[in-house]
Design a protein around this motif. Sequence first.
Motif, PDB file in Angstrom:
ATOM      1  N   GLY A 113      -9.970 -18.465  -7.827  1.00 25.89           N
ATOM      2  CA  GLY A 113     -10.085 -18.550  -6.375  1.00 25.89           C
ATOM      3  C   GLY A 113      -9.948 -17.195  -5.708  1.00 25.89           C
ATOM      4  N   VAL A 114     -10.578 -17.097  -4.547  1.00 18.05           N
ATOM      5  CA  VAL A 114     -10.617 -15.835  -3.823  1.00 18.05           C
ATOM      6  C   VAL A 114      -9.216 -15.385  -3.393  1.00 18.05           C
ATOM      7  CG1 VAL A 114     -11.006 -16.764  -1.502  1.00 18.05           C
ATOM      8  CG2 VAL A 114     -11.952 -14.543  -2.120  1.00 18.05           C
ATOM      9  N   HIS A 115      -8.292 -16.337  -3.224  1.00 15.02           N
ATOM     10  CA  HIS A 115      -6.953 -15.943  -2.796  1.00 15.02           C
ATOM     11  C   HIS A 115      -6.283 -15.016  -3.807  1.00 15.02           C
ATOM     12  CE1 HIS A 115      -6.139 -19.542  -5.210  1.00 15.02           C
ATOM     13  NE2 HIS A 115      -4.885 -19.124  -5.331  1.00 15.02           N
ATOM     14  N   TRP A 116      -6.668 -15.102  -5.085  1.00 16.34           N
ATOM     15  CA  TRP A 116      -6.090 -14.185  -6.083  1.00 16.34           C
ATOM     16  C   TRP A 116      -6.588 -12.765  -5.872  1.00 16.34           C
ATOM     17  CZ3 TRP A 116      -1.772 -14.962  -8.146  1.00 16.34           C
ATOM     18  CH2 TRP A 116      -1.337 -16.257  -8.365  1.00 16.34           C
ATOM     19  N   GLY A 117      -7.777 -12.617  -5.338  1.00 10.80           N
ATOM     20  CA  GLY A 117      -8.253 -11.279  -4.981  1.00 10.80           C
ATOM     21  C   GLY A 117      -7.395 -10.665  -3.889  1.00 10.80           C
ATOM     22  N   PHE A 118      -7.023 -11.501  -2.907  1.00  7.42           N
ATOM     23  CA  PHE A 118      -6.173 -11.004  -1.825  1.00  7.42           C
ATOM     24  C   PHE A 118      -4.741 -10.770  -2.304  1.00  7.42           C
ATOM     25  CE2 PHE A 118      -9.488 -13.247   0.689  1.00  7.42           C
ATOM     26  CZ  PHE A 118      -9.981 -12.133   1.344  1.00  7.42           C
ATOM     27  N   ILE A 119      -4.200 -11.687  -3.087  1.00  5.57           N
ATOM     28  CA  ILE A 119      -2.834 -11.526  -3.597  1.00  5.57           C
ATOM     29  C   ILE A 119      -2.736 -10.265  -4.450  1.00  5.57           C
ATOM     30  CG2 ILE A 119      -1.087 -12.497  -5.160  1.00  5.57           C
ATOM     31  CD1 ILE A 119      -2.046 -15.306  -4.195  1.00  5.57           C
ATOM     32  N   SER A 120      -3.713 -10.035  -5.301  1.00  5.87           N
ATOM     33  CA  SER A 120      -3.689  -8.871  -6.185  1.00  5.87           C
ATOM     34  C   SER A 120      -4.077  -7.580  -5.472  1.00  5.87           C
ATOM     35  CB  SER A 120      -4.641  -9.089  -7.363  1.00  5.87           C
ATOM     36  OG  SER A 120      -4.231 -10.186  -8.138  1.00  5.87           O
ATOM     37  N   GLY A 121      -4.968  -7.668  -4.499  1.00  4.76           N
ATOM     38  CA  GLY A 121      -5.520  -6.458  -3.906  1.00  4.76           C
ATOM     39  C   GLY A 121      -4.893  -5.969  -2.621  1.00  4.76           C
ATOM     40  N   ALA A 122      -4.260  -6.858  -1.855  1.00  7.76           N
ATOM     41  CA  ALA A 122      -3.720  -6.445  -0.550  1.00  7.76           C
ATOM     42  C   ALA A 122      -2.690  -5.334  -0.686  1.00  7.76           C
ATOM     43  CB  ALA A 122      -3.121  -7.648   0.173  1.00  7.76           C
ATOM     44  N   SER A 123      -1.884  -5.400  -1.723  1.00  9.00           N
ATOM     45  CA  SER A 123      -0.848  -4.381  -1.901  1.00  9.00           C
ATOM     46  C   SER A 123      -1.461  -3.016  -2.171  1.00  9.00           C
ATOM     47  CB  SER A 123       0.094  -4.771  -3.035  1.00  9.00           C
ATOM     48  OG  SER A 123      -0.639  -4.926  -4.236  1.00  9.00           O
ATOM     49  N   ASN A 124      -2.532  -2.984  -2.955  1.00  6.45           N
ATOM     50  CA  ASN A 124      -3.203  -1.723  -3.263  1.00  6.45           C
ATOM     51  C   ASN A 124      -3.838  -1.127  -2.015  1.00  6.45           C
ATOM     52  OD1 ASN A 124      -3.125  -1.660  -6.404  1.00  6.45           O
ATOM     53  ND2 ASN A 124      -3.726  -3.737  -5.864  1.00  6.45           N
ATOM     54  N   LEU A 125      -4.490  -1.960  -1.237  1.00 11.72           N
ATOM     55  CA  LEU A 125      -5.118  -1.501  -0.003  1.00 11.72           C
ATOM     56  C   LEU A 125      -4.066  -1.011   0.986  1.00 11.72           C
ATOM     57  CD1 LEU A 125      -7.743  -1.185   1.597  1.00 11.72           C
ATOM     58  CD2 LEU A 125      -7.421  -3.533   2.411  1.00 11.72           C
ATOM     59  N   ALA A 126      -2.971  -1.746   1.110  1.00  7.11           N
ATOM     60  CA  ALA A 126      -1.916  -1.381   2.062  1.00  7.11           C
ATOM     61  C   ALA A 126      -1.298  -0.028   1.725  1.00  7.11           C
ATOM     62  CB  ALA A 126      -0.836  -2.459   2.095  1.00  7.11           C
ATOM     63  N   THR A 127      -1.028   0.223   0.448  1.00  5.50           N
ATOM     64  CA  THR A 127      -0.394   1.488   0.094  1.00  5.50           C
ATOM     65  C   THR A 127      -1.329   2.668   0.340  1.00  5.50           C
ATOM     66  OG1 THR A 127      -1.002   1.211  -2.241  1.00  5.50           O
ATOM     67  CG2 THR A 127       1.210   0.491  -1.588  1.00  5.50           C
ATOM     68  N   VAL A 128      -2.595   2.518  -0.010  1.00  9.86           N
ATOM     69  CA  VAL A 128      -3.540   3.623   0.205  1.00  9.86           C
ATOM     70  C   VAL A 128      -3.744   3.860   1.704  1.00  9.86           C
ATOM     71  CG1 VAL A 128      -5.911   4.406  -0.143  1.00  9.86           C
ATOM     72  CG2 VAL A 128      -4.664   3.357  -2.027  1.00  9.86           C
ATOM     73  N   LEU A 129      -3.856   2.794   2.490  1.00  7.13           N
ATOM     74  CA  LEU A 129      -4.002   2.963   3.946  1.00  7.13           C
ATOM     75  C   LEU A 129      -2.764   3.617   4.558  1.00  7.13           C
ATOM     76  CD1 LEU A 129      -5.817  -0.340   4.995  1.00  7.13           C
ATOM     77  CD2 LEU A 129      -6.786   1.965   4.793  1.00  7.13           C
ATOM     78  N   LEU A 130      -1.589   3.256   4.065  1.00  8.26           N
ATOM     79  CA  LEU A 130      -0.359   3.903   4.529  1.00  8.26           C
ATOM     80  C   LEU A 130      -0.379   5.387   4.151  1.00  8.26           C
ATOM     81  CD1 LEU A 130       2.374   3.706   5.901  1.00  8.26           C
ATOM     82  CD2 LEU A 130       3.331   2.891   3.723  1.00  8.26           C
ATOM     83  N   GLY A 131      -0.902   5.702   2.977  1.00 12.46           N
ATOM     84  CA  GLY A 131      -1.057   7.100   2.576  1.00 12.46           C
ATOM     85  C   GLY A 131      -1.968   7.858   3.525  1.00 12.46           C
ATOM     86  N   TYR A 132      -3.096   7.234   3.914  1.00 13.67           N
ATOM     87  CA  TYR A 132      -4.009   7.873   4.866  1.00 13.67           C
ATOM     88  C   TYR A 132      -3.347   8.060   6.227  1.00 13.67           C
ATOM     89  CZ  TYR A 132      -7.873   7.253   1.582  1.00 13.67           C
ATOM     90  OH  TYR A 132      -8.699   7.298   0.491  1.00 13.67           O
ATOM     91  N   LEU A 133      -2.522   7.105   6.635  1.00 12.38           N
ATOM     92  CA  LEU A 133      -1.779   7.247   7.895  1.00 12.38           C
ATOM     93  C   LEU A 133      -0.857   8.463   7.823  1.00 12.38           C
ATOM     94  CD1 LEU A 133      -0.941   6.165  10.706  1.00 12.38           C
ATOM     95  CD2 LEU A 133       0.770   4.763   9.507  1.00 12.38           C
ATOM     96  N   LEU A 134      -0.190   8.641   6.689  1.00 15.55           N
ATOM     97  CA  LEU A 134       0.694   9.798   6.531  1.00 15.55           C
ATOM     98  C   LEU A 134      -0.103  11.106   6.472  1.00 15.55           C
ATOM     99  CD1 LEU A 134       3.396   8.405   4.080  1.00 15.55           C
ATOM    100  CD2 LEU A 134       3.618   8.845   6.536  1.00 15.55           C
ATOM    101  N   VAL A 135      -1.315  11.074   5.927  1.00 15.80           N
ATOM    102  CA  VAL A 135      -2.179  12.266   5.957  1.00 15.80           C
ATOM    103  C   VAL A 135      -2.515  12.588   7.409  1.00 15.80           C
ATOM    104  CG1 VAL A 135      -4.467  13.185   5.406  1.00 15.80           C
ATOM    105  CG2 VAL A 135      -3.182  11.925   3.672  1.00 15.80           C
ATOM    106  N   TRP A 136      -2.882  11.578   8.173  1.00 14.93           N
ATOM    107  CA  TRP A 136      -3.238  11.758   9.581  1.00 14.93           C
ATOM    108  C   TRP A 136      -2.060  12.330  10.377  1.00 14.93           C
ATOM    109  CZ3 TRP A 136      -1.840   8.623  14.007  1.00 14.93           C
ATOM    110  CH2 TRP A 136      -2.584   8.933  15.158  1.00 14.93           C
ATOM    111  N   MET A 137      -0.841  11.931  10.019  1.00 15.49           N
ATOM    112  CA  MET A 137       0.359  12.421  10.700  1.00 15.49           C
ATOM    113  C   MET A 137       0.920  13.683  10.033  1.00 15.49           C
ATOM    114  SD  MET A 137       2.220   8.723  11.244  1.00 15.49           S
ATOM    115  CE  MET A 137       3.782   9.488  11.548  1.00 15.49           C
ATOM    116  N   GLY A 138       0.247  14.172   9.015  1.00 13.65           N
ATOM    117  CA  GLY A 138       0.766  15.243   8.178  1.00 13.65           C
ATOM    118  C   GLY A 138       1.157  16.516   8.893  1.00 13.65           C
ATOM    119  N   GLU A 139       0.356  16.953   9.858  1.00 15.24           N
ATOM    120  CA  GLU A 139       0.690  18.193  10.578  1.00 15.24           C
ATOM    121  C   GLU A 139       2.055  18.076  11.246  1.00 15.24           C
ATOM    122  OE1 GLU A 139      -0.816  21.073  10.619  1.00 15.24           O
ATOM    123  OE2 GLU A 139      -2.627  20.493   9.544  1.00 15.24           O
TER     124      GLU A 139
END
Length: 180
Positions: A57-83
């Motif tokens: 089921g597609v919900h396993w894609g979200f359960i497995s993948g949301a954490s990976n997406l969230a961490t990388v997006l948080l990393g990009y947020l920290l890059v944006w705030m890096g200065e």
Amino acid sequence: MMKRWLVFLLAAVIFAVVHEGMHVVTAAFYGEYAALHIHYGVFPEVQYRTPVDERAGVHWGFISGASNLATVLLGYLLVWMGERIARLRSWFFKNLLFYLTVILLVADPLNLSVGPLIYGGDAPGIAVGFGVSLYVIQAIALIGFLVNRELIIHKIFPMYNVQGKHFLLRPLVQRPGGTR
């Protein structure tokens, strides 16, 4: 030197809590959360209700993948705030956020690209859930890892005045007119 390692380890623990915390949130949303186990007194791991070989089921894609997406997006947020982060007066917070940025940008892409070859990880769940080849997930994650690695070397290191001569810290792609 010991202080830097402790700050790095704290950043790794924060990464693990965010990553596994997203697994908990998404699994709870879909009614798949069973338990949270702490390994080595620090690192969390989520246990799900459905055994691995019965997952569909597609919900396993979200359960497995949301954490990976969230961490990388948080990393990009920290890059944006890096200065702003790089100008902090607090040695502790500046170094913590530097290490956290680096870990957030590379850990999950590495986990998704290389993890299936060693320990499984989240990539098989994403592949099963979204009905795509595991190799496609690995290839996309590897490209993401390489792009993020270059971002770290070309943008984050100079921002935080970090210099390294190790071959792993050298850019694969040279900037036009760059000397690195």
